[in-house]
Scaffold this motif. Structure first.
Motif, PDB file in Angstrom:
ATOM      1  N   ILE A   1      37.177  36.951  53.432  1.00  8.47           N
ATOM      2  CA  ILE A   1      37.132  36.679  51.995  1.00  8.47           C
ATOM      3  C   ILE A   1      36.106  37.586  51.316  1.00  8.47           C
ATOM      4  CG2 ILE A   1      36.459  34.931  50.294  1.00  8.47           C
ATOM      5  CD1 ILE A   1      37.808  32.853  52.044  1.00  8.47           C
ATOM      6  N   ALA A   2      34.970  37.807  51.992  1.00  6.44           N
ATOM      7  CA  ALA A   2      33.962  38.720  51.448  1.00  6.44           C
ATOM      8  C   ALA A   2      34.531  40.131  51.324  1.00  6.44           C
ATOM      9  CB  ALA A   2      32.727  38.720  52.348  1.00  6.44           C
TER      10      ALA A   2
ATOM     11  N   LEU B   1      45.539  42.417  45.518  1.00  4.47           N
ATOM     12  CA  LEU B   1      44.296  41.942  46.142  1.00  4.47           C
ATOM     13  C   LEU B   1      43.948  40.528  45.691  1.00  4.47           C
ATOM     14  CD1 LEU B   1      42.172  45.218  45.917  1.00  4.47           C
ATOM     15  CD2 LEU B   1      42.996  44.107  48.003  1.00  4.47           C
ATOM     16  N   GLN B   2      44.228  40.213  44.431  1.00  4.89           N
ATOM     17  CA  GLN B   2      43.968  38.856  43.954  1.00  4.89           C
ATOM     18  C   GLN B   2      44.875  37.856  44.672  1.00  4.89           C
ATOM     19  OE1 GLN B   2      41.446  37.897  41.722  1.00  4.89           O
ATOM     20  NE2 GLN B   2      42.059  35.927  42.613  1.00  4.89           N
ATOM     21  N   ARG B   3      46.132  38.251  44.896  1.00  6.67           N
ATOM     22  CA  ARG B   3      47.048  37.370  45.628  1.00  6.67           C
ATOM     23  C   ARG B   3      46.579  37.201  47.076  1.00  6.67           C
ATOM     24  NH1 ARG B   3      53.710  37.905  45.919  1.00  6.67           N
ATOM     25  NH2 ARG B   3      54.040  35.855  46.868  1.00  6.67           N
ATOM     26  N   CYS B   4      46.087  38.284  47.660  1.00  8.07           N
ATOM     27  CA  CYS B   4      45.537  38.199  49.021  1.00  8.07           C
ATOM     28  C   CYS B   4      44.348  37.234  49.060  1.00  8.07           C
ATOM     29  CB  CYS B   4      45.094  39.584  49.496  1.00  8.07           C
ATOM     30  SG  CYS B   4      46.436  40.739  49.809  1.00  8.07           S
ATOM     31  N   LEU B   5      43.494  37.318  48.047  1.00  7.22           N
ATOM     32  CA  LEU B   5      42.322  36.441  48.003  1.00  7.22           C
ATOM     33  C   LEU B   5      42.737  34.983  47.875  1.00  7.22           C
ATOM     34  CD1 LEU B   5      39.247  36.196  47.937  1.00  7.22           C
ATOM     35  CD2 LEU B   5      39.341  36.553  45.460  1.00  7.22           C
ATOM     36  N   ASP B   6      43.715  34.712  47.044  1.00  7.71           N
ATOM     37  CA  ASP B   6      44.205  33.331  46.888  1.00  7.71           C
ATOM     38  C   ASP B   6      44.768  32.805  48.210  1.00  7.71           C
ATOM     39  OD1 ASP B   6      43.498  33.469  44.233  1.00  7.71           O
ATOM     40  OD2 ASP B   6      45.517  33.982  43.529  1.00  7.71           O
ATOM     41  N   SER B   7      45.533  33.634  48.919  1.00  5.84           N
ATOM     42  CA  SER B   7      46.105  33.207  50.203  1.00  5.84           C
ATOM     43  C   SER B   7      45.009  32.979  51.237  1.00  5.84           C
ATOM     44  CB  SER B   7      47.096  34.257  50.719  1.00  5.84           C
ATOM     45  OG  SER B   7      48.217  34.363  49.865  1.00  5.84           O
TER      46      SER B   7
END
Length: 599
Positions: free
Chosen positions: A418-419, A400-406
């Motif tokens: 993003i929310a 999930l953190q990688r998804c957020l960065d992308s």
């Protein structure tokens, strides 16, 4: 879309081009037909800013005013046809849009030959119709102009057939733009002109019936749509026989219509008959046969026949993979539905294996610069979250953190995705807290990180809602596009889920730390979050006509139940504070939502 690259053409230039037949008297009949088709396509594809509908109709009529003798082999046909000499595409409908399927002239298979002779059923009849949940795609070409009746070797045309073509093309344009009222008016006109120009029982009438039925299906006017679907099937059966591939395609469409309404018995009967026809005509290795097989599998899944549904869907996936379409959107969609079946049946192991396969395919084909890959990774993280084990939760957090960065690279910082991503990470953090509560420093860091993420998610969701409301301030709520309405619903759901999660976090935090001042209620911050959730439901849900959606209503009910649990443990329950409901008021509202009586 239609008109692409033609907006610089003047009306006089187009008319000059349409008269090209006057200069090709010495050419072959086939060349005349080809050039006339090209000229008519230019006229019909011209932008509305260049040519009005009436002007396009006059030019199209002019192009077809001079008969051209058909080739002997074509003269033997008894049904409508269209030329494919100048291009090799015809339309296949998607539920809110269309996609193109190649029909190569060099093919000699039965399916391609039949496809070349199909009437141009530009929204309804096709070999591979799909459900309304599918994403629509942009179209850059149109079907050919040869929807003409063959009679004694001559091409017959009249004012009604010309009007039918113009009304159909214009109606399709409005349909793709989401202007359904204008599209309905034109499709009704096209049906009337088809009846007068081709005859009551002509396949062109079936085409017009199907177009109008598809529009009514999208508008949820189901009582108007069903008779049109049935009439189209009856006409095609009379014209081509009960086992014709066009009948199979029409039956697939009717099955889609029943499936949308959850009329599962009707959908199953249509899909089973369509599958039998496609197996006989196309063969068991054909993608269109697999398409109907997949939808029949969905019906069986909804009817509770899990094993049969799983077998059909797996077979449809295998056919695509063996046909070289293993990385296609259709294959990924079917794999994703299979994951859903496994998840619903709590078969987490198989769900994880299939979802990892999807993510691997997306990584190889698109990379992490694609939102499709990000969404596939997020789905894998949510399955890992449902497993509940510490190792699975840690892997979910990293994904999930990688998804957020992308997403932060690909999207604006205020994008609602993003929310949602932040909300997912916060939930995983709260689950990880149960594994770290023995270590106060780790537990504190976990809770603080989750609260920070939820605060940002709440802020972004509110901003998104306010922005959408401001954009539609000058219009009526029922005039909002489906995309805007869906965006509002998504933003409200994320806002309510984030506030509900914040309340649970505050309860967890209160249990970890005793309040410094004894007179402060233990769960005051949790109550504030739940009251904010109720306020958001009233402000956005009720006023914006979103409260009837099942997910919004379900989140509101969850919020009320959490609040009732907190109030029942509150010593000050009898005091009516400003903006704070009593326990009885909350219980009454829960009864009302659940269908019980309320005072």
């Amino acid at each position: 879309m239609l008109g692409t690259g033609l907006t610089g053409w003047s009306a006089s230039s187009l008319k000059t081009f349409s008269m090209v037949e006057c200069f090709i008297g010495g050419m072959t009949v086939m060349m005349k037909l080809r050039l006339r088709s090209l000229a008519s396509e230019v006229v019909r594809s011209s932008s509305s800013r260049v040519l009005s509908t009436y002007t396009r109709y006059i030019l199209t009529k002019t192009i077809h005013s001079t008969p051209v003798t058909a080739e002997p082999c074509i003269a033997k046909l008894t049904g409508p046809r269209f030329h494919i000499a100048h291009h090799n595409r015809f339309f296949i409908p998607r539920s809110c849009g269309m996609r193109l399927v190649e029909v190569h002239n060099s093919q000699s298979s039965v399916s391609s030959t039949l496809a070349a002779l199909l009437p141009a059923l530009c929204l309804g009849l096709s070999l591979t119709p799909v459900l309304a949940e599918d994403a629509s795609t942009e179209v850059t070409a149109t079907d050919s102009i040869g929807l003409q009746k063959i009679d004694d070797g001559s091409v017959v045309s009249n004012i009604h057939t010309s009007k039918w073509r113009v009304f159909t093309d214009s109606g399709r344009d409005f349909f793709l733009q989401g202007k359904l009222e204008d599209a309905e008016r034109l499709f009704i006109g096209a049906l009337q002109e088809a009846r007068q120009g081709f005859g009551e029982r002509d396949p062109h009438v079936a085409s017009a019936c199907n177009n109008l039925a598809e529009l009514y299906r999208v508008r949820k006017a189901f009582d108007k749509a069903e008779p049109l679907y049935l009439e189209a099937i009856n006409i095609l059966e009379e014209s081509y026989g009960h086992e014709d591939i066009r009948v199979g395609a029409a039956l697939h469409n009717l099955g889609q219509f029943y499936l949308v309404q959850k009329e599962l018995d009707g959908a199953r009967a249509c899909y089973e008959r369509a599958l039998k026809i496609k197996r006989r005509v196309l063969g068991e290795a054909h993608a269109d046969y697999a398409e109907t097989m997949y939808h029949l599998g969905k019906v069986l899944h909804l009817k509770g026949k899990g094993k049969d549904a799983e077998a059909l869907i797996k077979d449809s996936i295998r056919i695509l993979e063996e046909g070289g379409q293993g990385e296609s959107f259709l294959c990924m969609r079917r794999l994703q539905y299979l994951v859903q079946i496994y998840t619903n049946s709590n078969n987490i192991t198989d769900a994880l294996n299939i979802q990892r396969k999807i993510l691997h395919t997306m990584e190889v084909s698109k990379g992490w610069e694609s939102l499709e890959t990000v969404i596939a990774a997020e789905r894998l993280a949510l399955i890992l979250e449902s497993a509940g084990r510490q190792g699975s939760l840690m892997e979910a957090k990293l994904l999930l953190q990688r998804c957020l960065d992308s997403r932060r690279t690909l999207l604006r910082n205020d994008n609602i995705q993003i929310a949602a991503n932040m909300l997912h990470i916060a939930r995983v953090e709260l689950l990880l807290y149960s594994h770290t509560r023995g270590n106060i420093s780790e537990a504190t860091a976990t809770i603080d990180n989750a609260k920070h993420l939820l605060g940002n998610a709440i802020r972004i969701a509110r901003q998104a809602l306010d922005k959408l409301i401001k954009q539609g301030a000058n219009g009526k709520p029922n005039q909002l596009s489906r995309t805007d309405k869906y965006s509002e619903r998504t933003a409200l759901l994320i806002l309510m889920q984030s506030l509900n999660a914040l309340s649970q976090l505050e309860v967890t935090k209160a249990e970890l730390y005793e309040p410094v001042e004894k007179e402060i209620p233990l769960h005051s911050e949790a109550e504030k979050a739940l009251l904010a959730c109720i306020s958001a439901f009233r402000q956005y849900g009720i006023q914006r006509s979103l409260s009837s959606f099942a997910d919004i209503k379900g989140e509101y009910l969850s919020c009320l139940k959490h609040l009732s649990a907190l109030l029942s443990h509150s010593n000050s329950n009898g005091l009516k504070q400003s903006g704070r409901p009593t326990l009885q008021e909350v219980l009454n509202e829960i009864k009302r939502l659940e269908g019980g009586s309320s005072s």
